[in-house]
Design a protein around this motif. Structure first.
Motif: not given
Length: 122
Positions: A47-52
């Motif tokens: 679905v989606a991903a993010i760099d912390w």
């Protein structure tokens, strides 16, 4: 690493929901976190991903412009704001974590939380 997803529920088409994923167990500055979903009878999909640390994001084409992924580093919590929901968004949503950059590849994620069910009625 422990991940706990929450926020699922029943919503009408066109409505909104916000999912949360509480993370614990280590410092996540070198991690990416993502959301995946599995609809009934289908395989799990990205679905989606993010760099912390940097906050860079990637999205599946099917949710671009409707979903927004974000994180609150102080709270160690990731969010998925879902707007303009469609019946085809109905699925169990999972949060996951991996070392390195955001990825759409499910097998690259080492840590998974239990899912939260989102049901969108027509």
């Amino acid at each position: 690493v422990q991940l706990q997803a929450s926020g699922g529920g029943l919503v009408q088409a066109g409505g909104s929901l916000r999912l949360s994923c509480a993370a614990s167990g280590r410092t996540f500055s070198t991690y990416a976190m993502g959301w995946f979903r599995q609809a009934p009878g289908k395989e799990r999909e990205f679905v989606a991903a993010i760099d912390w640390r940097a906050g860079g994001t990637i999205y599946a084409d099917s949710v671009k412009g409707r979903f927004t992924i974000s994180r609150d580093s102080a709270q160690n919590t990731m969010y998925l704001q879902m707007n303009s929901l469609k019946p085809e968004d109905t699925a169990v949503y999972y949060c996951a974590a991996r070392r390195g950059a955001p990825s759409a590849i499910e097998a690259s994620y080492s840590f998974w939380g239990h899912g939260t069910l989102v049901t969108v009625s027509s």
